[in-house]
Design a protein around this motif. Structure first.
Motif, mmCIF file in Angstrom:
data_model
loop_
_atom_site.group_PDB
_atom_site.id
_atom_site.type_symbol
_atom_site.label_atom_id
_atom_site.label_comp_id
_atom_site.label_asym_id
_atom_site.label_seq_id
_atom_site.Cartn_x
_atom_site.Cartn_y
_atom_site.Cartn_z
ATOM 1 N N GLU A 38 0.798 -1.219 0.000
ATOM 2 C CA GLU A 38 0.000 0.000 0.000
ATOM 3 C C GLU A 38 0.836 1.277 0.000
ATOM 4 O OE1 GLU A 38 -3.272 0.234 -0.312
ATOM 5 O OE2 GLU A 38 -3.460 -1.926 -0.439
ATOM 6 N N LEU A 39 2.003 1.250 0.575
ATOM 7 C CA LEU A 39 2.804 2.473 0.683
ATOM 8 C C LEU A 39 3.880 2.579 -0.396
ATOM 9 C CD1 LEU A 39 3.173 2.652 4.549
ATOM 10 C CD2 LEU A 39 1.549 3.849 3.100
ATOM 11 N N ALA A 40 3.860 1.666 -1.346
ATOM 12 C CA ALA A 40 4.832 1.726 -2.444
ATOM 13 C C ALA A 40 4.413 2.808 -3.432
ATOM 14 C CB ALA A 40 4.898 0.376 -3.147
ATOM 15 N N PRO A 41 5.369 3.475 -4.050
ATOM 16 C CA PRO A 41 5.011 4.475 -5.063
ATOM 17 C C PRO A 41 4.362 3.807 -6.264
ATOM 18 C CG PRO A 41 7.384 4.174 -4.976
ATOM 19 C CD PRO A 41 6.802 3.362 -3.863
ATOM 20 N N PRO A 42 3.562 4.551 -7.016
ATOM 21 C CA PRO A 42 2.886 3.941 -8.159
ATOM 22 C C PRO A 42 3.873 3.540 -9.250
ATOM 23 C CG PRO A 42 2.523 6.299 -8.133
ATOM 24 C CD PRO A 42 3.227 5.949 -6.856
ATOM 25 N N THR A 43 3.552 2.464 -9.928
ATOM 26 C CA THR A 43 4.380 2.035 -11.052
ATOM 27 C C THR A 43 3.994 2.864 -12.278
ATOM 28 O OG1 THR A 43 2.776 0.367 -11.741
ATOM 29 C CG2 THR A 43 4.457 -0.333 -10.160
ATOM 30 N N ILE A 47 -0.010 4.963 -13.445
ATOM 31 C CA ILE A 47 -0.230 6.406 -13.571
ATOM 32 C C ILE A 47 -1.329 6.728 -14.586
ATOM 33 C CG2 ILE A 47 0.863 8.582 -14.233
ATOM 34 C CD1 ILE A 47 3.394 7.524 -12.825
ATOM 35 N N PRO A 48 -1.343 6.144 -15.799
ATOM 36 C CA PRO A 48 -2.453 6.452 -16.716
ATOM 37 C C PRO A 48 -3.821 6.037 -16.167
ATOM 38 C CG PRO A 48 -0.656 5.421 -17.909
ATOM 39 C CD PRO A 48 -0.328 5.342 -16.461
ATOM 40 N N ARG A 49 -3.877 4.934 -15.414
ATOM 41 C CA ARG A 49 -5.149 4.523 -14.808
ATOM 42 C C ARG A 49 -5.620 5.548 -13.788
ATOM 43 N NH1 ARG A 49 -4.499 -1.477 -12.824
ATOM 44 N NH2 ARG A 49 -2.500 -0.609 -12.223
ATOM 45 N N ALA A 50 -4.690 6.109 -13.023
ATOM 46 C CA ALA A 50 -5.058 7.121 -12.038
ATOM 47 C C ALA A 50 -5.561 8.383 -12.728
ATOM 48 C CB ALA A 50 -3.862 7.441 -11.144
ATOM 49 N N ILE A 51 -4.928 8.757 -13.819
ATOM 50 C CA ILE A 51 -5.367 9.937 -14.572
ATOM 51 C C ILE A 51 -6.760 9.702 -15.142
ATOM 52 C CG2 ILE A 51 -4.887 11.332 -16.626
ATOM 53 C CD1 ILE A 51 -1.888 10.916 -15.989
#
Length: 104
Positions: A38-43, A47-51
């Motif tokens: 849970e605390l790992a930075p995003p791969t 990032i495109p999924r989050a956008i």
């Protein structure tokens, strides 16, 4: 009274310590398992999924779809937003090394 406390701690101390270690070991293992995930930075793939999810949220505001949320979904979304804000504030406090202002 203090002497009796010291004597009790010296005789039962190792036993209490081993019980505390036995109690906390599985809980710490579970904590570290979830913390790594849970605390790992995003791969870069995330990032495109989050956008896209942010764009969908904005579209939801524009179309009025958010008025159709259930109370449970609204509370859950509010809690997630609060968690994100709190992590931001905690990061700010860590970054400036104090609760109030920056050292100038």
């Amino acid at each position: 009274m203090a002497q009796k406390l010291v004597q009790t701690l010296s005789t039962r101390g190792p036993q209490l310590l081993s019980a505390a270690v036995a109690y906390s070991k599985p809980r710490l293992a579970t904590f570290w398992y979830y913390a790594k995930v849970e605390l790992a930075p995003p791969t870069p793939a995330e990032i495109p999924r989050a956008i896209d999810s942010m764009k969908a949220l904005i579209r939801g505001f524009q179309t009025g779809r958010l008025a159709q949320l259930t109370v449970r979904e609204a509370v859950r979304n509010g809690l997630v937003a609060t968690e994100v804000l709190m992590w931001f504030y905690i990061g700010e406090i860590i970054g400036k090394r104090g609760i109030i202002g920056y050292s100038v």
